[in-house]
Design an enzyme around this catalytic site. Structure first.
Site, PDB file in Angstrom:
ATOM      1  N   ASP A  10       0.870  -1.163   0.000  1.00  0.00           N
ATOM      2  CA  ASP A  10       0.000   0.000   0.000  1.00  0.00           C
ATOM      3  C   ASP A  10       0.919   1.229   0.000  1.00  0.00           C
ATOM      4  O   ASP A  10       2.106   1.123   0.328  1.00  0.00           O
ATOM      5  CB  ASP A  10      -0.885  -0.037   1.247  1.00  0.00           C
ATOM      6  CG  ASP A  10      -1.739   1.198   1.394  1.00  0.00           C
ATOM      7  OD1 ASP A  10      -2.394   1.590   0.419  1.00  0.00           O
ATOM      8  OD2 ASP A  10      -1.739   1.780   2.496  1.00  0.00           O
ATOM      9  N   ASP A  12      -0.009   5.124   0.986  1.00  0.00           N
ATOM     10  CA  ASP A  12      -0.172   6.049   2.110  1.00  0.00           C
ATOM     11  C   ASP A  12      -0.222   5.291   3.435  1.00  0.00           C
ATOM     12  O   ASP A  12      -1.061   4.408   3.625  1.00  0.00           O
ATOM     13  CB  ASP A  12      -1.466   6.853   1.947  1.00  0.00           C
ATOM     14  CG  ASP A  12      -1.489   7.662   0.662  1.00  0.00           C
ATOM     15  OD1 ASP A  12      -1.112   8.835   0.698  1.00  0.00           O
ATOM     16  OD2 ASP A  12      -1.873   7.094  -0.385  1.00  0.00           O
TER      17      ASP A  12
END
Length: 227
Positions: A10, A12
């Site tokens: 991922d 952020d």
């Protein structure tokens, strides 16, 4: 080049600490509407839940669909204007990516952030030319927690899903990874509300600091059962 395994991330709250710029964008939006700014500590835990959850936090009221869409567009415009002023890779991430490259481990990014924000952010962070694959929230018909983005990333790397690890800081990351048949790691250094318990996400492993990523370069064979 054929890789033996891959680590997918991922963006952020997992690879990059983008909360300062996202919180600044929210406060710019609030200021334009004559509302009080929110302390960073209040905004940070909600960043990985996306723009709409942050807007709900800032406005503290039920917003109809049209109003939310308008605010979301304005929020994203504020964010784009200051996209990478303070955003940085989390400490330990750069070293981990170097270790993966040295060990012939592919790595890539699967995010729900739209591509028109993902691409310039990765360029500013120096990752655009290094990632083996980048899947944004609008690359495919479905975003996480649907497994499609992760399965697509694995295909782009020429690997079966079972040869991939997915690392994320939100329950939907773990849900997507499990549904795709990948080994999942919950990144507890990310943006997690106080009442959310990563131990309940059913990840294969909890990792509490990014410096735990580097050893994965030498562990993937045993972890995934690959030579």
């Amino acid at each position: 080049m054929t890789h033996r395994a891959a680590v997918l991330f991922d963006l952020d709250g997992t690879l990059a600490d983008t909360a300062p710029d996202l919180a600044a964008a929210l406060n710019s939006l609030l200021a334009a509407d004559g509302r009080a700014a929110l302390p960073f500590e209040r905004v940070r835990p909600w960043v990985s839940w996306g723009a709409m959850r942050m807007i709900q936090l800032g406005y503290g009221e039920t917003l109809d669909t049209a109003r939310m869409a308008q605010l979301r567009n304005r929020f994203l415009a504020c964010y784009e204007a200051g996209l990478c002023r303070e955003s940085r890779l989390f400490p330990g991430v750069a070293e981990a990516l170097d270790a993966f490259d040295a060990a012939d481990v592919a790595w890539g990014i699967v995010t729900n952030k739209p591509g028109w924000l993902t691409e310039p952010l990765l360029a500013a962070l120096g990752l655009s030319e290094r990632a083996g694959t980048v899947i944004s929230g609008d690359t495919l018909p479905f975003a996480k927690p649907h497994p499609m983005p992760l399965l697509h990333a694995a295909r782009e790397l020429g690997l079966a899903a079972k040869r991939c690890v997915y690392v994320g800081d939100n329950i939907r990351d773990i849900q997507a990874g499990r549904a795709a048949g990948m080994y999942t790691i919950a990144a507890t250094w990310g943006y997690i509300p106080a009442d959310d318990d990563p131990a309940a996400w059913q990840a294969d492993r909890l990792m509490h600091a990014p410096d735990g990523l580097t050893p994965l370069a030498g562990e993937l064979g045993a972890l995934l059962g690959v030579a």
